[in-house]
Design a protein around this motif. Structure first.
Motif, short mmCIF file in Angstrom:
data_model
loop_
_atom_site.label_atom_id
_atom_site.label_comp_id
_atom_site.label_asym_id
_atom_site.label_seq_id
_atom_site.Cartn_x
_atom_site.Cartn_y
_atom_site.Cartn_z
N ILE A 240 -4.20 -6.50 8.47
CA ILE A 240 -5.18 -5.56 7.92
C ILE A 240 -4.69 -4.14 8.20
O ILE A 240 -4.26 -3.83 9.32
N VAL A 241 -4.75 -3.29 7.19
CA VAL A 241 -4.38 -1.88 7.30
C VAL A 241 -5.54 -1.04 6.80
O VAL A 241 -6.10 -1.33 5.73
N PHE A 242 -5.91 -0.02 7.58
CA PHE A 242 -6.97 0.90 7.13
C PHE A 242 -6.56 2.34 7.42
O PHE A 242 -6.09 2.66 8.52
N LYS B 30 -3.06 -7.07 -0.97
CA LYS B 30 -4.22 -6.89 -1.84
C LYS B 30 -5.13 -5.83 -1.24
O LYS B 30 -5.41 -5.85 -0.03
N GLN B 31 -5.56 -4.88 -2.07
CA GLN B 31 -6.52 -3.89 -1.61
C GLN B 31 -7.90 -4.51 -1.58
O GLN B 31 -8.32 -5.17 -2.54
N LEU B 32 -8.61 -4.30 -0.46
CA LEU B 32 -9.94 -4.88 -0.29
C LEU B 32 -10.98 -3.83 -0.69
O LEU B 32 -11.19 -2.85 0.02
N ASN B 33 -11.58 -4.06 -1.83
CA ASN B 33 -12.59 -3.12 -2.34
C ASN B 33 -13.97 -3.54 -1.85
O ASN B 33 -14.67 -4.32 -2.48
N PRO C 296 0.84 -1.21 0.00
CA PRO C 296 0.00 0.00 0.00
C PRO C 296 0.87 1.25 0.00
O PRO C 296 2.07 1.20 0.29
N PRO C 297 0.29 2.39 -0.31
CA PRO C 297 1.04 3.64 -0.19
C PRO C 297 1.55 3.83 1.24
O PRO C 297 0.90 3.42 2.20
N ALA C 298 2.71 4.44 1.38
CA ALA C 298 3.28 4.69 2.70
C ALA C 298 2.34 5.56 3.51
O ALA C 298 1.65 6.44 2.97
N ARG C 299 2.34 5.35 4.84
CA ARG C 299 1.38 6.05 5.69
C ARG C 299 1.80 5.97 7.15
O ARG C 299 2.68 5.20 7.54
N ALA C 300 1.10 6.76 7.97
CA ALA C 300 1.28 6.73 9.42
C ALA C 300 -0.07 6.98 10.08
O ALA C 300 -1.03 7.41 9.44
N TRP D 249 -6.43 -2.57 3.19
CA TRP D 249 -5.52 -3.51 2.57
C TRP D 249 -5.34 -4.74 3.46
O TRP D 249 -5.45 -4.64 4.68
N GLY D 250 -5.05 -5.86 2.82
CA GLY D 250 -4.75 -7.09 3.53
C GLY D 250 -3.44 -7.68 3.05
O GLY D 250 -3.08 -7.55 1.87
#
Length: 629
Positions: A68-70, A94-97, A50-54, A84-85
């Motif tokens: 899992i990332v949200f 994989k992005q969860l749509n 996924p795109p970098a984030r904080a 994302w998972g």
């Protein structure tokens, strides 16, 4: 065969054999210790991450070994709302749509209810809105796998987001708090502390709530928040309760046990250290707080997780401890946590232990080199879990293994501000990991400490001494008392002014009691020497004139009031900065000493037994009666 005890050769052989045995045992024990030490391993995904984030929500389903990332904050400051998972079985992101999704947000609380297949988030904020809603990413009890593995493996069903219906009183909207679920079969989601933008300067919160699920809960039920700790009123001055704050690190170390450390108490109708060093444990059964010993360096935006299969134990990693980043600029000097540090807390034993982590290996010119640790960071996500695998060995015996993981994703680098989208796994056992050397608690010094020291000297020593000299040593014709009084008061005013200006450079708006009282006292303290310089002289016959009477009434009454209120306000400040218990004791004992001293002097004064150079002490209130008075 038994060797003769008096044989020198046999004795030498025995010593050699014993030495070899001890060396072998030592080598085995060292090898086992290193093998079981905390070690970081960077995971190389098979697909783009996924795109970098904080400041994102983060969870780990141990049974299906899936992350899992949200949401969170992206590299350009955009507040994200994607899900994302990542599956450890094939290292695929994989992005969860999903059909629906929570509004984009950051700084929310999150956790996994493994028995229900739920990833839960609550609260958080975007650029304009603060939230107090609660959402569930539901995988269903039959979890299956997230990733389709290029079409070869399909999940039982794709996950979907649902907003839970909650009745009754809701927690205030908030972000930057703590919360989550105990990962070892926990079923209660906790939410506490944080801050919001409801008021002009924001508001720090000190309350705690939970929602209790069961193993048969569904997304269609109606739930209710239970208040565990209200955290209202004078909590920011309470010596035995945690003060309201945000940006702290926290985790559930048991189903009914919450631990947090540090954070920022400054701002939002409150004051205090930013960063803070105190840590607390909340017992969900008794609903009582207890403070942990101080060991960890102060920081904000750290991350805590529970240690798999170790009830009552948690692990703290990372956080922002810089001195000049606009958040923790209150710190003047102090130690920084090293890159190889993790800190273990045993909430049941009330102990902290600083542990050393080993780097992961990498190939350099076909040579395995162990030198890579995660970059020091803050705003990262951490989660933990343990899965059990039952199997039958080659001899037909039923056996099982546990796969324990502490996982980290994302965050912001402490230097350079780079955002990350990397995955790191920490493995190892607490007992096998080496301790880090260093003092515990760490010694550090902040502008709040200096502010407190200056005001304690000014209002706790100099101002009261000046009042004592002026009231009880005005004897005979000598004016020495006046010179001493002036020197003491002007010195105290200088110290108070430095502390007054300094704290506003590193603190929040003065919209809380300690700050408001401090401003009023500083005004009174400044007017006192001006008022003294303009004092009317007595008449030629040494009688008190009308103007002199009014001046003395004002100068003395405001002086007494200012000193008494100053002692009270410094006491509030001592409670506000959450010092060690010894500091409270010393300060309160100092006030008690002043009470005893003034009581003795006032008794002597009233009994008129104080004499100086053979003359009875001059009366302080030699008055003249005027018409109409």
């Amino acid at each position: 065969r038994v060797c003769p005890l008096n044989s020198k050769n046999s004795r030498g052989v025995a010593v050699v054999k014993m030495s070899r045995l001890l060396l072998a045992l030592f080598s085995i024990s060292v090898g086992q210790a290193i093998a079981g030490s905390f070690t970081w391993e960077e995971i190389a995904p098979a697909t783009p991450p996924p795109p970098a984030r904080a400041h994102h929500a983060f969870g780990y389903f141990a049974q299906i070994q899936t992350l899992i990332v949200f949401g969170g904050r992206g590299t350009d400051g955009t507040i994200l709302g994607d899900t994302w998972g990542f599956a450890f079985d094939d290292y695929v992101w994989k992005q969860l749509n999903t059909t629906t999704s929570p509004p984009a947000r950051e700084l929310m609380a999150s956790g996994v209810v493994e028995s229900l297949g739920w990833f839960v988030i609550a609260a958080g904020a975007d650029s304009n809105t603060d939230y107090n809603d609660i959402w569930v990413l539901d995988f269903g009890v039959d979890l299956g796998a997230i990733n389709d593995n290029n079409g070869t493996t399909l999940p039982a069903r794709m996950p979907e987001w649902y907003q839970l219906t909650v009745q009754g009183e809701l927690p205030e909207v908030r972000y930057g708090g703590h919360g989550g679920v105990y990962p070892m079969n926990g079923t209660s989601f906790w939410l506490g502390f944080g801050f919001n933008k409801k008021e002009e300067t924001g508001k720090r919160l000190g309350d705690t709530f939970r929602i209790a699920f069961t193993n048969t809960s569904t997304v269609g039920e109606v739930y209710q928040w239970e208040s565990i700790h209200e955290g209202v009123g004078l909590n920011q001055y309470h010596p035995f309760l945690p003060h309201a704050r945000c940006l702290q690190s926290g985790t559930m170390t048991d189903e009914e046990q919450l631990v947090f450390h540090g954070g920022c108490l400054r701002g939002g109708v409150g004051g205090g250290p930013c960063p803070a060093e105190d840590a607390w444990v909340l017992d969900g059964n008794t609903k009582e707080w207890s403070e942990l010993p101080r060991c960890v360096t102060p920081r904000v935006f750290g991350a805590m997780v529970s240690i798999p299969r170790r009830r009552g134990m948690g692990l703290l990693y990372g956080g922002d401890d810089r001195f000049d980043n606009g958040i923790v600029e209150q710190v003047i000097a102090g130690p920084r946590y090293p890159a190889n540090e993790v800190v273990l807390v045993d909430a049941n034993m009330e102990t902290w232990t600083r542990k050393k982590t080993l780097p992961t290996s990498r190939l350099v010119n076909d040579t395995e080199v162990f030198d890579k640790l995660p970059a020091r960071r803050f705003g990262h996500g951490m989660a933990s879990g343990s899965s059990r695998l039952d199997y039958v060995d080659s001899e037909g015996e039923e056996r099982f293994n546990f796969t324990d993981r502490i996982v980290m994703f994302g965050g912001v680098g402490l230097y350079g501000g780079q955002m990350y989208n990397d995955i790191w796994v920490l493995t190892g056992e607490p007992e096998s990991s080496a301790d880090l050397s260093g003092d515990c608690p760490a010694v550090w010094f902040s502008y709040l400490h200096l502010h407190g020291i200056l005001l304690s000297v000014a209002w706790g020593m100099l101002f009261p001494t000046g009042v004592l000299v002026a009231r009880y040593y005005r004897c005979g014709e000598s004016q020495a008392w006046l010179l001493i009084h002036v020197i003491l008061q002007l010195t105290a005013l200088a110290l108070s002014s430095v502390a007054f200006v300094m704290v506003f450079l590193v603190s929040s708006k003065p919209n809380f009691p300690h700050a408001i009282i401090g401003i009023i006292l500083q005004i009174f303290a400044i007017q006192q020497p001006v008022n003294g310089f303009l004092r009317p002289h007595k008449k030629d016959d040494n009688k008190t004139s009308r103007n002199r009477y009014c001046w003395e009434l004002w100068h003395k009454s405001t002086g007494y009031f200012t000193v008494l209120a100053g002692l009270v306000n410094v006491t509030l400040g001592v409670f506000l900065i959450i010092p060690p218990l010894a500091v409270w004791v010393v300060w309160l004992c100092a006030i008690a000493v002043w009470v005893v001293i003034f009581a003795i002097y006032e008794t002597i004064h009233l009994l008129k037994v104080c004499e100086c150079t053979g003359q009875r002490e001059a009366r302080d209130t030699e008055l003249v009666t005027y018409p109409g008075y």
